[in-house]
Design a protein around this motif. Structure first.
Motif, short mmCIF file in Angstrom:
data_model
loop_
_atom_site.label_atom_id
_atom_site.label_comp_id
_atom_site.label_asym_id
_atom_site.label_seq_id
_atom_site.Cartn_x
_atom_site.Cartn_y
_atom_site.Cartn_z
N HIS A 1 0.84 -1.19 0.00
CA HIS A 1 0.00 0.00 0.00
C HIS A 1 0.87 1.24 0.00
N THR A 2 0.29 2.36 -0.41
CA THR A 2 1.05 3.60 -0.53
C THR A 2 1.28 4.28 0.82
N TYR A 3 0.65 3.82 1.86
CA TYR A 3 0.85 4.41 3.18
C TYR A 3 1.87 3.61 3.99
N GLU A 4 2.56 4.32 4.89
CA GLU A 4 3.52 3.68 5.78
C GLU A 4 2.79 3.00 6.93
N THR A 5 3.44 2.00 7.51
CA THR A 5 2.87 1.29 8.66
C THR A 5 3.95 1.09 9.72
N TRP B 1 4.55 1.14 -0.24
CA TRP B 1 4.60 0.38 -1.49
C TRP B 1 5.55 -0.83 -1.44
N ALA B 2 5.90 -1.30 -0.26
CA ALA B 2 6.73 -2.49 -0.11
C ALA B 2 5.83 -3.72 0.00
N TRP B 3 6.11 -4.74 -0.80
CA TRP B 3 5.38 -6.00 -0.67
C TRP B 3 5.71 -6.59 0.70
N HIS B 4 4.67 -7.02 1.42
CA HIS B 4 4.90 -7.59 2.74
C HIS B 4 3.77 -8.55 3.13
N ARG B 5 4.08 -9.39 4.13
CA ARG B 5 3.09 -10.28 4.74
C ARG B 5 3.58 -10.63 6.13
N HIS B 6 2.67 -11.17 6.94
CA HIS B 6 2.97 -11.47 8.33
C HIS B 6 2.74 -12.96 8.60
N ASN C 1 -0.49 6.11 8.08
CA ASN C 1 -0.89 7.43 7.60
C ASN C 1 -1.90 7.31 6.46
N ALA C 2 -2.67 6.24 6.47
CA ALA C 2 -3.66 6.01 5.41
C ALA C 2 -4.70 7.13 5.29
N PRO C 3 -5.31 7.62 6.39
CA PRO C 3 -6.31 8.68 6.21
C PRO C 3 -5.76 9.92 5.52
N GLN C 4 -4.53 10.27 5.82
CA GLN C 4 -3.92 11.43 5.18
C GLN C 4 -3.85 11.23 3.66
N LEU C 5 -3.40 10.06 3.25
CA LEU C 5 -3.30 9.78 1.81
C LEU C 5 -4.67 9.60 1.17
N GLN C 6 -5.63 9.04 1.92
CA GLN C 6 -7.00 8.94 1.40
C GLN C 6 -7.58 10.32 1.16
N VAL D 1 -4.65 9.62 -2.84
CA VAL D 1 -3.52 8.82 -3.35
C VAL D 1 -3.28 7.54 -2.55
N ALA D 2 -4.24 7.12 -1.74
CA ALA D 2 -4.08 5.88 -0.97
C ALA D 2 -4.48 4.70 -1.86
N LEU D 3 -3.54 3.79 -2.06
CA LEU D 3 -3.80 2.57 -2.83
C LEU D 3 -3.39 1.37 -2.02
N ARG D 4 -4.05 0.25 -2.25
CA ARG D 4 -3.71 -1.01 -1.62
C ARG D 4 -3.84 -2.09 -2.69
N GLU D 5 -2.89 -3.02 -2.72
CA GLU D 5 -2.90 -4.08 -3.72
C GLU D 5 -2.57 -5.41 -3.05
N GLU D 6 -3.39 -6.40 -3.33
CA GLU D 6 -3.13 -7.77 -2.89
C GLU D 6 -2.38 -8.47 -4.01
N GLU D 7 -1.39 -9.28 -3.68
CA GLU D 7 -0.64 -10.00 -4.70
C GLU D 7 -1.59 -10.84 -5.54
N GLY D 8 -1.41 -10.77 -6.85
CA GLY D 8 -2.24 -11.55 -7.76
C GLY D 8 -3.52 -10.87 -8.19
N ARG D 9 -3.81 -9.69 -7.63
CA ARG D 9 -5.01 -8.95 -8.03
C ARG D 9 -4.61 -7.61 -8.60
N ASP D 10 -5.37 -7.14 -9.58
CA ASP D 10 -5.10 -5.83 -10.17
C ASP D 10 -5.52 -4.74 -9.20
N LEU D 11 -4.94 -3.56 -9.37
CA LEU D 11 -5.34 -2.40 -8.56
C LEU D 11 -6.75 -1.98 -8.84
#
Length: 169
Positions: A94-98, A129-134, A150-155, A159-169
């Motif tokens: 996602h485009t936001y930091e965690t 925008w780093a690919w990650h999993r837990h 910082n998702a609300p700020q980007l929303q 410019v807030a985006l989230r992408e799951e591996e294997g799925r299009d944006l």
């Protein structure tokens, strides 16, 4: 100060106040004046966060329990995430930091292929925008963490985006 100077200053101030209430473009930057004003939000506390229940859509999508901390922040969010024994989440970005703070358990977060191990009391940073999993490393105990983003700020900026591996944006 003469009346003329005072009236001119008063007029400029009133114009500046009026200008603050309109939308600006870059050519108007010199017209903006910082005038912070405290605006009390409708509430300042979210009691018993986990008793309010899981966020069904997010929990289903992420494949682990997620509890949103419902506060009126326009810049940062906080959620409580849980990993069941042995659970591995989907890879996503996602485009936001965690920043994760681990409350319970032991596991790792894979960030762009690098495995970062964590346990209770540790904090982990996930760049935008780093690919990650837990992964919960225990087969018997659940893991739990607080995620601050910082998702609300980007929303709010659109410019807030989230992408799951294997799925299009």
């Amino acid at each position: 100060m003469s009346n003329t100077k005072f009236n001119t200053a008063e007029t400029e101030f009133k114009t500046a106040i009026h200008d603050e209430q309109k939308q600006f473009s870059s050519k108007d930057f010199h017209k903006t004046f910082a005038r912070p004003v405290f605006v009390k939000p409708p509430y300042l506390v979210h009691r018993n966060v986990e008793h309010a229940g899981e966020h069904n859509q997010f929990s289903t999508e992420r494949k682990h329990p997620v509890f949103f901390v419902d506060l009126p922040s326009k810049n940062v969010s906080m959620t409580i995430g849980g990993l069941l024994p042995g659970q591995l989440t989907n890879k996503h970005r996602h485009t936001y930091e965690t920043v994760l703070y681990v409350l319970e358990g032991k596991g790792y977060t894979e960030i762009e292929g690098e495995k970062i191990e964590w346990q209770k009391g540790d904090a982990v940073y996930i760049p935008s925008w780093a690919w990650h999993r837990h992964q919960n490393l225990s087969d018997a105990e659940s893991a739990k963490y607080i995620a601050c983003e910082n998702a609300p700020q980007l929303q709010n900026l659109g410019v807030a985006l989230r992408e799951e591996e294997g799925r299009d944006l």
